[in-house]
Design a protein around this motif. Structure first.
Motif, short mmCIF file in Angstrom:
data_model
loop_
_atom_site.label_atom_id
_atom_site.label_comp_id
_atom_site.label_asym_id
_atom_site.label_seq_id
_atom_site.Cartn_x
_atom_site.Cartn_y
_atom_site.Cartn_z
N GLN A 61 0.82 -1.22 0.00
CA GLN A 61 0.00 0.00 0.00
C GLN A 61 0.85 1.26 0.00
O GLN A 61 0.35 2.36 0.22
CB GLN A 61 -0.95 0.05 1.20
N ASN A 212 -8.84 14.98 10.28
CA ASN A 212 -9.37 14.83 8.91
C ASN A 212 -10.74 15.50 8.74
O ASN A 212 -11.37 15.36 7.69
CB ASN A 212 -9.51 13.33 8.56
N HIS A 215 -12.20 16.99 5.56
CA HIS A 215 -12.39 16.11 4.39
C HIS A 215 -13.62 15.22 4.53
O HIS A 215 -13.99 14.53 3.59
CB HIS A 215 -11.17 15.19 4.20
N ARG A 268 -10.76 12.95 0.05
CA ARG A 268 -9.42 13.04 -0.53
C ARG A 268 -9.17 12.04 -1.64
O ARG A 268 -8.67 12.39 -2.70
CB ARG A 268 -8.35 12.84 0.55
N GLU A 269 -9.47 10.75 -1.36
CA GLU A 269 -9.19 9.71 -2.36
C GLU A 269 -10.43 8.85 -2.54
O GLU A 269 -10.55 7.79 -1.91
CB GLU A 269 -8.02 8.84 -1.89
N PRO A 270 -11.36 9.29 -3.39
CA PRO A 270 -12.64 8.58 -3.49
C PRO A 270 -12.49 7.11 -3.90
O PRO A 270 -13.33 6.28 -3.54
CB PRO A 270 -13.40 9.36 -4.57
N ASP A 271 -11.40 6.76 -4.58
CA ASP A 271 -11.23 5.35 -4.96
C ASP A 271 -10.63 4.51 -3.83
O ASP A 271 -10.48 3.30 -3.95
CB ASP A 271 -10.39 5.23 -6.25
N LYS A 272 -10.26 5.16 -2.72
CA LYS A 272 -9.76 4.42 -1.55
C LYS A 272 -10.69 4.70 -0.40
O LYS A 272 -10.52 5.69 0.32
CB LYS A 272 -8.36 4.91 -1.17
N LYS A 275 -9.14 4.21 5.38
CA LYS A 275 -7.75 3.79 5.52
C LYS A 275 -7.64 2.30 5.83
O LYS A 275 -6.67 1.63 5.48
CB LYS A 275 -7.11 4.59 6.66
#
Ligand code: FBP
Ligand code: MG
Ligand code: MG
Length: 334
Positions: A61, A212, A215, A268-272, A275
């Motif tokens: 990752q 966070n 976000h 922040r990272e819509p495809d992830k 965490k």
């Protein structure tokens, strides 16, 4: 003095009572328990054992691996190659699965683990842990592949975690409640110290990484604002907040006194989505939390019902006291 019950005695007793833990699964759990003792020993040495700091490598990752991430992974691999009734293992720290070499016939179980959870806490001497999950290998499997691991969390036959903290504890479920064992460091034995743990349905404590906040998506913003509004807000009570940054330690607190733990997806990272990892963190913890009477969702659905698509898949996590998990999940549906 009440009689001490060891991990082995407890598993045999469960097997007799419920006929649910085949001896192969019991042996597998015992091997994982032994590996956790070795990890606990390594963790306890700290700077004296030269186990602190970075390993100078990255995992799949793209996260920097700590020495203890690598050491713990090796301990679990080595112990289970020899001891368990396994066909293959998968780990947060390995790109793909690890087949058990030279084993015919194939073992009947698949093991997944986060060898060292809470890595950012290793060097500052804060509680860290190990999380594991066990699946049955699919019928008729010839050569184990990643596809064989793609089973929803409802198919887990066992899950557990160890916390390496002021005490070393092992928390375990095989689908018959949640039980906790404390490591007797002098004897090197896991001793049953809590039977059938239940999470209170209501809580006044939440855990989220608030840095966070900017976000977060609107349902999480709303929920956290409402908790922070306290007794004069819509939830009509004051909440306290805790964030250990080791999921194992946050979940262990919730198991003992209630609470809600959140690691949401954010903008922040819509495809992830979030965490945390479905296979090594969310599924085993969701199994444990549900077995203790709590709930676990990704905001939209029960975590245990998610059909995995990738070994290292990430997932949003809301888990803990049932009524609060249901509340934040309902905000996602509005
Ligand atoms: O850095 P943050 O946002 O506080 O994240 C903390 C979270 O990350 C984790 O440490 C991820 O696990 P690893 O240490 O196994 O990568 C969780 O245990 C914890 O809840
Ligand atoms: Mg982790
Ligand atoms: Mg980890």
């Amino acid at each position: 003095m009440s009689k001490r019950v060891s991990l082995t005695q407890h598993l045999i007793e469960q097997q007799r009572l419920h006929n649910k833990i085949p001896s192969e699964l019991r042996l597998l759990i015992e091997v994982v328990g032994r590996a956790c003792k070795s990890i606990s020993h390594a963790v306890g040495k700290g700077a004296l054992g030269e186990v602190l700091g970075s390993a100078g490598s990255e995992n799949v990752q793209g996260e920097v691996q700590k020495k203890l991430d690598v050491i713990s992974n090796e301990i679990l691999l080595e112990a289970n190659e020899w001891g368990g009734h396994l066909a293959a293992m998968a780990s947060e720290e390995m790109e793909t699965i690890h087949r058990i070499p030279n084993r015919y016939p194939l073992g009947e179980y698949l093991l997944m683990f986060d060898p060292l959870d809470g890595s950012s806490n290793i060097d500052v001497n804060v509680s860290i842990g190990t999380i594991f999950s066990v699946l049955k290998a699919p019928e008729g499997m010839t050569e184990p592949s990643e596809k064989d691991f793609m089973q929803p969390g409802t198919k887990q036959v066992a899950a557990g975690y160890a916390v390496y903290g002021p005490q070393t504890v092992l928390v375990l479920t095989t689908g018959d409640g949640v039980h906790c064992f404390t490591l007797d460091r002098e004897m090197g034995a896991w001793v049953l110290t809590q039977r059938d743990i239940k999470i209170p349905e209501d809580t006044k404590e939440f855990a989220i990484n608030a840095s966070n906040a900017r976000h977060w998506f609107p349902p999480v913003q709303r929920y956290v604002n409402e908790m922070q509004a306290g007794v004069t807000g819509p939830l009509k009570k004051d909440f306290n907040m805790r964030w250990i940054a080791s999921m194992v330690a946050d979940v262990h607190r919730i198991l003992n006194r209630g609470g809600i733990f959140m690691y949401p997806a954010d903008a922040r990272e819509p495809d992830k989505p979030g965490k945390l990892r479905l296979m090594y963190e969310a599924n085993p913890m969701a199994f444990i939390v549900e077995q203790a009477g709590g709930a676990a969702t990704n905001g939209k659905q029960r975590i245990l019902d998610i059909q995995p698509e990738k070994l290292h898949q990430r997932v949003a996590v809301f888990l803990g006291s049932k009524n609060e998990v249901e509340r934040v999940t309902s905000y996602h549906q509005e």
